[in-house]
Design a protein around this motif. Sequence first.
Motif, PDB file in Angstrom:
ATOM      1  N   THR A  69       0.715  -0.913   0.009  1.00 38.29           N
ATOM      2  CA  THR A  69      -0.400   0.057   0.148  1.00 38.29           C
ATOM      3  C   THR A  69       0.938   1.339   0.205  1.00 38.29           C
ATOM      4  N   HIS A  70       1.998   0.723   0.685  1.00 39.28           N
ATOM      5  CA  HIS A  70       2.780   2.071   1.005  1.00 39.28           C
ATOM      6  C   HIS A  70       4.558   2.027   1.274  1.00 39.28           C
ATOM      7  N   ILE A 101       6.193   5.345  -6.857  1.00 37.58           N
ATOM      8  CA  ILE A 101       6.855   5.310  -5.533  1.00 37.58           C
ATOM      9  C   ILE A 101       9.066   5.754  -5.272  1.00 37.58           C
ATOM     10  N   HIS A 144      -6.158   5.999  -5.720  1.00 33.53           N
ATOM     11  CA  HIS A 144      -4.610   6.489  -4.366  1.00 33.53           C
ATOM     12  C   HIS A 144      -5.347   7.087  -3.792  1.00 33.53           C
ATOM     13  N   PRO A 146      -4.175   8.811  -0.990  1.00 33.40           N
ATOM     14  CA  PRO A 146      -2.798  10.115  -0.774  1.00 33.40           C
ATOM     15  C   PRO A 146      -3.137  10.724   1.203  1.00 33.40           C
ATOM     16  N   THR A 149       0.842   8.944   4.101  1.00 37.49           N
ATOM     17  CA  THR A 149       1.999   9.677   2.753  1.00 37.49           C
ATOM     18  C   THR A 149       1.676   9.581   1.408  1.00 37.49           C
ATOM     19  N   ASP A 151       2.473   8.206  -1.413  1.00 36.00           N
ATOM     20  CA  ASP A 151       2.671   7.214  -2.409  1.00 36.00           C
ATOM     21  C   ASP A 151       1.270   6.278  -2.315  1.00 36.00           C
ATOM     22  N   HIS A 152       0.581   6.614  -1.288  1.00 38.02           N
ATOM     23  CA  HIS A 152      -0.235   5.151  -0.551  1.00 38.02           C
ATOM     24  C   HIS A 152      -1.515   5.101  -1.697  1.00 38.02           C
TER      25      HIS A 152
END
Length: 290
Positions: A69-70, A101, A144, A146, A149, A151-152
């Motif tokens: 996930t991140h 990422i 997505h 966010p 984080t 990039d989550h």
Amino acid sequence: MEPAIDDIFEPRTSTWQYIVADRATKVAVIIDPVLDYDPARNAVSTESADGLLAVVREKGYTVDRLLETHVHADHLTAAKYLQARLARHQKRPEIAIGKRIGEVQERFAGRYGVPRGEYEGAFDKLFDDDEVFRVGQLEAKAVHLPGHTPDHMGYLIAENIFCGDSIFNSDVGSARCDFPGGNPNDLFRTASKLLALPPTFRLYTGHDYPPKTPRDTPQAWSTVAEQRERNKHLAAGTAEHDFVAWRAARDANLPEPRLMHQALQVNIRAGSLPRDGLLRVPVRVEGEVW
């Protein structure tokens, strides 16, 4: 077509790991697997990951992908270890994460002195926002999410979304947003997106920290309806400015995660250990020490 879901709790880091499989084809994905790390001995072990492999063998699954996930800051990922072990008996599964990422890898590689050759290309698949993929015959979507984080990602499979640290169970509330690139406004909008899903959809969280009362056992999921009604930070009617102010004040006083420095260095490598065998931990100097 609902998937078969195995939820496996790792108690040392309070992490939920998931094996999600198409019942018809027995094709599966593993989400957010944990590599065990003992900071007292600086030792890595694979008990938790081997437990996942045992479930895969028992149920006759073929693992198509390992989904992150991140970049986690509280546990090390077992993705590379699982990829290597699974490749002995089946087609090598891809390690997948969201397309942002690269930004996260660059940030933490610079901080910890990670050589570019140890993180570039570490992930096999980078999902676009809302990219549709398949788990066997099941349709899945990378979403997505966010805030915690930048990039989550979450993974929507049938009427289940595996949302990592985007939202916690209703009596725990929400995740911190004070990591680089984290943002409480983004997290509020992410929660609003999740809570706009149909009321019967299940939100599978990345961690659980059950309070002593009224429950003391970890819970993997709750419904959208329950979260709308009861989430202690994000229930229906919560104003964005109130949440943002509260979250910022709360995060300002939180200690850093116990395994943060080790986890970030390993996780930007998709679970590979440093080639020189060394993890770098910064030292905070308080006052005059010499």
